[in-house]
Design a protein around this motif. Structure first.
Motif, PDB file in Angstrom:
ATOM      1  N   ARG A  33     -12.284 -24.966  70.757  1.00 31.69           N
ATOM      2  CA  ARG A  33     -12.815 -26.208  70.610  1.00 31.69           C
ATOM      3  C   ARG A  33     -13.287 -26.595  72.017  1.00 31.69           C
ATOM      4  NH1 ARG A  33      -9.333 -28.692  66.443  1.00 31.69           N
ATOM      5  NH2 ARG A  33      -7.935 -27.020  65.360  1.00 31.69           N
ATOM      6  N   VAL A  34     -14.006 -27.704  71.625  1.00 30.87           N
ATOM      7  CA  VAL A  34     -14.871 -28.335  72.610  1.00 30.87           C
ATOM      8  C   VAL A  34     -14.218 -29.691  72.791  1.00 30.87           C
ATOM      9  CG1 VAL A  34     -17.246 -29.348  73.625  1.00 30.87           C
ATOM     10  CG2 VAL A  34     -17.178 -26.987  72.222  1.00 30.87           C
ATOM     11  N   LEU A  35     -14.182 -30.466  73.947  1.00 26.39           N
ATOM     12  CA  LEU A  35     -13.806 -31.792  74.209  1.00 26.39           C
ATOM     13  C   LEU A  35     -14.454 -32.748  73.478  1.00 26.39           C
ATOM     14  CD1 LEU A  35     -11.398 -33.540  75.512  1.00 26.39           C
ATOM     15  CD2 LEU A  35     -13.023 -33.543  77.505  1.00 26.39           C
ATOM     16  N   ALA A  36     -14.010 -33.711  72.718  1.00 21.13           N
ATOM     17  CA  ALA A  36     -14.945 -34.614  72.072  1.00 21.13           C
ATOM     18  C   ALA A  36     -15.791 -35.373  72.972  1.00 21.13           C
ATOM     19  CB  ALA A  36     -13.860 -35.479  71.285  1.00 21.13           C
ATOM     20  N   SER A  37     -17.166 -35.625  72.799  1.00 24.35           N
ATOM     21  CA  SER A  37     -17.844 -36.093  73.785  1.00 24.35           C
ATOM     22  C   SER A  37     -19.333 -36.541  73.026  1.00 24.35           C
ATOM     23  CB  SER A  37     -18.282 -35.222  74.803  1.00 24.35           C
ATOM     24  OG  SER A  37     -19.023 -34.055  74.344  1.00 24.35           O
ATOM     25  N   LYS A  38     -19.201 -36.580  72.006  1.00 24.84           N
ATOM     26  CA  LYS A  38     -20.359 -37.157  71.015  1.00 24.84           C
ATOM     27  C   LYS A  38     -19.928 -38.226  70.215  1.00 24.84           C
ATOM     28  CE  LYS A  38     -22.004 -32.389  71.431  1.00 24.84           C
ATOM     29  NZ  LYS A  38     -22.021 -31.130  70.559  1.00 24.84           N
ATOM     30  N   MET A  39     -20.787 -39.203  69.967  1.00 27.66           N
ATOM     31  CA  MET A  39     -20.399 -40.303  69.265  1.00 27.66           C
ATOM     32  C   MET A  39     -21.222 -40.108  67.734  1.00 27.66           C
ATOM     33  SD  MET A  39     -21.206 -44.419  69.981  1.00 27.66           S
ATOM     34  CE  MET A  39     -20.949 -45.565  68.651  1.00 27.66           C
ATOM     35  N   ILE A  40     -20.453 -40.612  66.776  1.00 28.08           N
ATOM     36  CA  ILE A  40     -21.230 -40.677  65.384  1.00 28.08           C
ATOM     37  C   ILE A  40     -21.450 -42.127  65.145  1.00 28.08           C
ATOM     38  CG2 ILE A  40     -20.665 -40.436  62.844  1.00 28.08           C
ATOM     39  CD1 ILE A  40     -19.101 -37.843  63.360  1.00 28.08           C
ATOM     40  N   ARG A  41     -22.507 -42.609  65.017  1.00 25.62           N
ATOM     41  CA  ARG A  41     -22.965 -43.994  65.013  1.00 25.62           C
ATOM     42  C   ARG A  41     -22.928 -44.243  63.136  1.00 25.62           C
ATOM     43  NH1 ARG A  41     -26.916 -46.356  68.871  1.00 25.62           N
ATOM     44  NH2 ARG A  41     -26.588 -45.094  70.749  1.00 25.62           N
ATOM     45  N   THR A  42     -22.263 -45.328  63.181  1.00 28.37           N
ATOM     46  CA  THR A  42     -21.936 -45.655  61.632  1.00 28.37           C
ATOM     47  C   THR A  42     -22.522 -46.941  61.216  1.00 28.37           C
ATOM     48  OG1 THR A  42     -19.748 -47.024  62.107  1.00 28.37           O
ATOM     49  CG2 THR A  42     -19.626 -44.545  61.663  1.00 28.37           C
ATOM     50  N   VAL A  46     -18.818 -50.649  68.240  1.00 25.48           N
ATOM     51  CA  VAL A  46     -18.575 -51.372  69.379  1.00 25.48           C
ATOM     52  C   VAL A  46     -17.235 -51.278  69.998  1.00 25.48           C
ATOM     53  CG1 VAL A  46     -18.629 -53.781  70.373  1.00 25.48           C
ATOM     54  CG2 VAL A  46     -20.458 -52.966  68.776  1.00 25.48           C
ATOM     55  N   PHE A  47     -16.312 -51.522  69.006  1.00 21.24           N
ATOM     56  CA  PHE A  47     -14.882 -51.524  69.705  1.00 21.24           C
ATOM     57  C   PHE A  47     -13.914 -50.378  69.417  1.00 21.24           C
ATOM     58  CE2 PHE A  47     -16.654 -55.747  68.050  1.00 21.24           C
ATOM     59  CZ  PHE A  47     -16.351 -56.552  69.371  1.00 21.24           C
ATOM     60  N   ASN A  48     -14.387 -49.420  68.381  1.00 16.28           N
ATOM     61  CA  ASN A  48     -13.507 -48.400  68.202  1.00 16.28           C
ATOM     62  C   ASN A  48     -14.321 -47.251  67.748  1.00 16.28           C
ATOM     63  OD1 ASN A  48     -10.470 -48.770  68.562  1.00 16.28           O
ATOM     64  ND2 ASN A  48     -10.864 -50.484  67.362  1.00 16.28           N
ATOM     65  N   LYS A 102     -12.300 -43.072  72.004  1.00 14.77           N
ATOM     66  CA  LYS A 102     -13.554 -43.874  72.212  1.00 14.77           C
ATOM     67  C   LYS A 102     -13.993 -43.716  73.915  1.00 14.77           C
ATOM     68  CE  LYS A 102     -11.075 -48.187  72.922  1.00 14.77           C
ATOM     69  NZ  LYS A 102     -10.558 -49.442  72.146  1.00 14.77           N
ATOM     70  N   GLN A 103     -12.904 -43.441  74.647  1.00 12.55           N
ATOM     71  CA  GLN A 103     -13.299 -43.401  76.330  1.00 12.55           C
ATOM     72  C   GLN A 103     -14.037 -42.318  76.639  1.00 12.55           C
ATOM     73  OE1 GLN A 103     -10.111 -43.178  74.789  1.00 12.55           O
ATOM     74  NE2 GLN A 103      -9.154 -41.396  75.640  1.00 12.55           N
ATOM     75  N   VAL A 161     -22.345 -42.126  76.808  1.00 11.39           N
ATOM     76  CA  VAL A 161     -23.477 -41.734  75.917  1.00 11.39           C
ATOM     77  C   VAL A 161     -23.871 -43.126  75.189  1.00 11.39           C
ATOM     78  CG1 VAL A 161     -22.592 -39.497  75.212  1.00 11.39           C
ATOM     79  CG2 VAL A 161     -22.027 -41.336  73.722  1.00 11.39           C
ATOM     80  N   THR A 162     -23.431 -44.405  75.606  1.00 17.35           N
ATOM     81  CA  THR A 162     -23.586 -45.480  75.028  1.00 17.35           C
ATOM     82  C   THR A 162     -24.031 -46.472  76.355  1.00 17.35           C
ATOM     83  OG1 THR A 162     -21.277 -46.485  75.250  1.00 17.35           O
ATOM     84  CG2 THR A 162     -22.109 -45.619  73.239  1.00 17.35           C
ATOM     85  N   ARG A 163     -24.615 -47.575  76.133  1.00 21.60           N
ATOM     86  CA  ARG A 163     -25.189 -48.367  77.281  1.00 21.60           C
ATOM     87  C   ARG A 163     -24.129 -48.880  78.053  1.00 21.60           C
ATOM     88  NH1 ARG A 163     -28.947 -53.208  74.675  1.00 21.60           N
ATOM     89  NH2 ARG A 163     -26.560 -54.576  75.050  1.00 21.60           N
TER      90      ARG A 163
END
Length: 453
Positions: free
Chosen positions: A130-139, A146-148, A346-347, A353-355
């Protein structure tokens, strides 16, 4: 093969959807060993056939769960064991297709018999892979992005109650999420909801990257227990073998738990809290733990709906779910509640990977919204309101309209810009209590005090 020829006729009992058959030890030695979870075929003396699954082995007594129910089956029926667990078709040809609770096409298309099959049972992934979660899924849902943030390999439920538009919201996430493949699992859906999901995926033009497994409310309840395993087995294959970013959507996990309870009662298992079986936690965890970011491959992310009977978060299903998953989204009154919702991963993506202003604007918006709720309480109790309280009231209304409404769709960067614009319409720079460098860069000076047209 010999195991497909031997039939067992000594049916001891039929209780609910469960048949118990005596397997003669001599004939059992001539065929492969019957294992827990294997399939069998039950054939009545009138020629009707039904698939069943081994759910208990007690010496020479084997209990089978009949998928289509036991109505019409007599003790004169025969049973033959197939020697393997349930398998589901896996290939690129399943994309854009709809399957029922035992993996058979229900959309009128080809039966895909020549295509390869995979067993739906299997262990969770080795933690070393398993790889540590580090990529965002934009919805494109502001209250998520923005918040979660939804993060690849995350497992997270939507807690809601009957009557809320959770299915419409789940469909929107499936349409708008930047995933390569969407695997949908419907559990006990009424036909209207089934048709809604199908038509929404088709109208949005994303059906070609979607595969649906649906158990309708009118279908046998036993098949409801198989749907999550089929969806997750296929999702795992797409992620591991093709490197796809797969989003699994499931609704409703409470219906799934109720099906487990009904089957457990039929098997005379001792019930636990509120009639649910004692292994409820492990059964839910076994499915949720399929979420994974695979080393050198793709990922599986799981987003489910868990309804709370009576809006009771201490109900066994949401209560156990909360200990398994990495947060939750609370949906009520057509809005995602920023206080009840939480993404524990989220942290890993915010500010990485966001602004750069993402973390500050998220915390500031929530801080002002909490203060706006306090101001509304003061207003409701007829207290005198200061000018600052009036600003908070204005902010609270804008926040609900522009961010909390689940019908709002905005890319993340546009949502961040709208956050700054909303702050500018309600407050001065000195009231923000944020890093001055971010205020200088993002605060819309010309737009201060001006509403969006």
């Amino acid at each position: 093969m010999i195991e497909h020829m031997i039939r067992h006729y000594n049916i001891l009992s039929i209780v609910g959807n469960i048949i118990t058959v005596h397997v003669d030890s001599q004939s059992a030695g001539q065929e492969i060993s019957t294992r827990f979870g294997d399939l069998a075929q039950v054939e009545d003396n009138n020629g009707a056939q039904s698939l069943a699954q081994v759910i208990k082995i007690d010496g020479s007594k084997v209990s089978l769960q009949v998928f289509s129910g036991t109505r019409g089956i007599s003790t004169a029926a025969s049973v033959r064991f197939l020697g393997h667990a349930l398998q589901v078709t896996y290939s690129d040809n399943i994309l854009g297709r709809i399957f029922n609770g035992i993996g058979e096409p229900m959309d009128g298309g080809s039966d895909l018999q020549p295509d390869p099959k995979v067993t739906i049972t299997g262990a969770s992934v080795n933690p070393m892979k398993r790889v540590l979660a580090s990529k965002m899924i934009r919805t494109q849902v502001p209250m998520i992005d923005v918040f979660n943030c939804l993060v690849e390999s995350q497992k997270i439920p939507i807690f809601s109650i009957a009557g809320e538009p959770y299915n419409a919201f789940l469909a929107r996430v499936g349409i708008q999420a930047d995933a390569d493949i969407v695997v949908f699992a419907g559990l006990g859906l009424i036909f209207d909801d089934f048709y809604y999901f199908r038509s929404q995926f088709e109208l949005a033009g994303v059906f070609a990257r979607t595969v649906m497994y649906c158990n309708l409310a009118s279908d046998p309840i036993v098949e409801r227990l198989l749907v999550p395993d089929m969806a997750l087995a296929v999702a795992e294959r797409f992620a591991v073998e093709e490197g796809k970013r797969v989003l699994v959507l499931m609704t409703d996990m409470t219906a799934y738990a109720d099906a487990m309870k009904e089957v457990g009662i039929s098997m005379e298992h001792v019930p636990s809290n509120r009639g649910y079986m004692g292994d409820l936690y492990s059964q839910l965890a076994k499915r949720y733990e399929k979420a994974c970011d695979y080393k050198g491959a793709g990922s599986v992310t799981i987003l489910t709906v868990t309804t709370m009977p009576g809006n009771d978060v201490t109900h066994p299903v949401p209560d156990n779910t909360g200990y398994i998953t990495e947060g939750q989204f609370y949906l009520h009154d057509g809005m995602l509640d920023p206080f009840g919702s939480l993404s524990r991963l989220k942290q890993h993506v915010i500010g990485k990977v966001t602004r750069e202003d993402h973390s500050q604007i998220m915390n500031t918006m929530i801080r002002f919204y909490a203060a706006a709720n306090d101001a509304e309480q003061k207003q409701a109790m007829a207290f005198d309101l200061s000018d600052y309280d009036q600003k908070l009231l204005k902010f609270g209304k804008l926040f609900r309209k522009r961010f909390m409404d689940i019908n709002v769709a905005l890319p993340l960067e546009d949502a961040l810009d709208l956050s700054w614009q909303t702050l500018a319409e309600c407050f001065s720079e000195s009231e923000l209590l944020m890093k001055q460098a971010l205020i200088d860069k993002y605060f819309p000076k010309a737009g201060h005090g001006q509403a969006i047209a």
